[in-house]
Enzyme design. Structure first.
Site, PDB file in Angstrom:
ATOM      1  CG  HIS A   1     -10.048   4.215   8.062  1.00 25.34           C
ATOM      2  ND1 HIS A   1     -10.423   4.444   6.751  1.00 25.34           N
ATOM      3  CD2 HIS A   1      -9.079   3.269   8.017  1.00 25.34           C
ATOM      4  CE1 HIS A   1      -9.706   3.658   5.955  1.00 25.34           C
ATOM      5  NE2 HIS A   1      -8.889   2.942   6.690  1.00 25.34           N
TER       6      HIS A   1
ATOM      7  NE  ARG B   1      -2.191   6.462   4.300  1.00 26.48           N
ATOM      8  CZ  ARG B   1      -2.283   6.555   5.632  1.00 26.48           C
ATOM      9  NH1 ARG B   1      -2.295   5.466   6.385  1.00 26.48           N
ATOM     10  NH2 ARG B   1      -2.385   7.738   6.214  1.00 26.48           N
TER      11      ARG B   1
ATOM     12  NE  ARG C   1      -3.606  -3.660  13.256  1.00 32.45           N
ATOM     13  CZ  ARG C   1      -3.900  -2.825  12.274  1.00 32.45           C
ATOM     14  NH1 ARG C   1      -3.759  -3.230  11.025  1.00 32.45           N
ATOM     15  NH2 ARG C   1      -4.328  -1.595  12.511  1.00 32.45           N
TER      16      ARG C   1
ATOM     17  NE  ARG D   1      -7.093   5.593   5.357  1.00 33.21           N
ATOM     18  CZ  ARG D   1      -7.580   5.047   4.244  1.00 33.21           C
ATOM     19  NH1 ARG D   1      -8.429   5.730   3.467  1.00 33.21           N
ATOM     20  NH2 ARG D   1      -7.235   3.834   3.883  1.00 33.21           N
TER      21      ARG D   1
ATOM     22  CE  LYS E   1      -8.260  -0.360   5.878  1.00 35.44           C
ATOM     23  NZ  LYS E   1      -7.168   0.603   5.620  1.00 35.44           N
TER      24      LYS E   1
ATOM     25  CD  GLU F   1      -2.646   1.454   2.476  1.00 33.63           C
ATOM     26  OE1 GLU F   1      -3.802   1.891   2.361  1.00 33.63           O
ATOM     27  OE2 GLU F   1      -2.135   1.149   3.578  1.00 33.63           O
TER      28      GLU F   1
ATOM     29  CB  SER G   1       0.367   3.247   7.646  1.00 36.76           C
ATOM     30  OG  SER G   1      -0.386   2.059   7.544  1.00 36.76           O
TER      31      SER G   1
END
Length: 264
Positions: free
Chosen positions: A148, A52, A217, A86, A175, A50, A236
């Site tokens: 989130h 960011r 996780r 983000r 997500k 990923e 992150s």
């Protein structure tokens, strides 16, 4: 035993349908920093990377972003690249772009085909989501619609509605990441994930963050989460586990649960 749906890229399951996939973030401020991170991360064999881009100091230069994405992809080879801006509201870095400029950046990066997946927050306006979805679809890029909450964990029904919303808005992957205040919040997130994985047609990614949430996780995949995030060079988000430790624990759990998969 798993109810997770595998995540695909360009018509094929990533890593042969392995569950869960392990994604490692790249959070460097410059291309040199990102490439240095990549040199550390690649030998650890993540399944997904990923980037960011909200950490990237040249985010306002579309050509520089595309060049960086191509450089990452060139080094990463067959490892799929997830492109993420983000927002500050959902735990990201402050950037000097307005949302129209972000959408234009997303469109340009999709057209460059230097990425494989793209993350956009479902809190954005429906029209903006539609633009990003169209750019992704026309370039064979999978769209992750994300939510989130870094302060708390909504109730079971509220979490279930977030997964459903992502599906209804046309996501390829949903997500949800939330912050638990106690162990019960972790159980709520896992229950919502399991329910959603049985009802929705798309793969899910879910996690609780912070110390309590680190458990999700490690075994969230058993409840329907198809991907987990790990630390390769720099974290992150709170609660991310080093990829080496995560691979060890996943190997133990798979063996205990009778799963024939092995970690790399």
């Amino acid at each position: 035993m798993q109810s997770s749906k595998p995540i695909e890229s360009h018509g094929q399951p990533i890593a042969g349908g392995k569950l869960p996939l392990i994604c490692v973030p790249l959070v460097g401020h410059t291309l040199d920093e990102v490439m240095a991170e990549l040199a550390i991360v690649l030998p650890k064999k993540p399944d997904v990377l990923e980037w960011r881009v909200d950490f990237f100091e040249s985010i306002g230069d579309v050509a520089a972003v595309i060049a960086a994405a191509k450089a990452i992809k060139s080094k990463a080879g067959d490892i799929p690249l997830l492109f993420t801006r983000r927002s500050v509201m959902e735990g990201g870095e402050k950037i000097a772009l307005n949302e129209d400029q972000v959408i234009a950046l997303y469109g340009a990066v999709c057209e460059s085909k230097a990425i494989d997946l793209i993350d956009y927050e479902m809190a954005n306006e429906t029209a903006n989501i539609a633009q990003v979805r169209a750019a992704a679809k026309s370039n064979d890029i999978k769209l992750v619609l994300s939510f989130h909450n870094f302060s708390s964990t909504p109730g079971l029904e509220a979490l279930a509605s977030k997964f459903l919303m992502a599906d209804q808005l046309g996501a390829d992957i949903a997500k949800v990441a939330v912050m638990p205040r106690d162990p019960n919040d972790v159980l709520i997130l896992l229950a919502a994930t399991q329910q959603a994985s049985q009802k929705l047609r798309i793969p899910l990614i879910s996690m609780s963050m912070g110390p309590y949430g680190s458990l999700t996780r490690l075994f969230g995949w058993a409840f329907g989460s198809a991907l987990t995030f790990a630390v390769g060079a720099r974290s992150s988000a709170p609660g991310q586990v080093p990829i080496e430790d995560l691979n060890t624990v996943l190997g133990i759990l798979r063996k205990a649960m009778g799963d024939g998969q092995t970690t790399p």
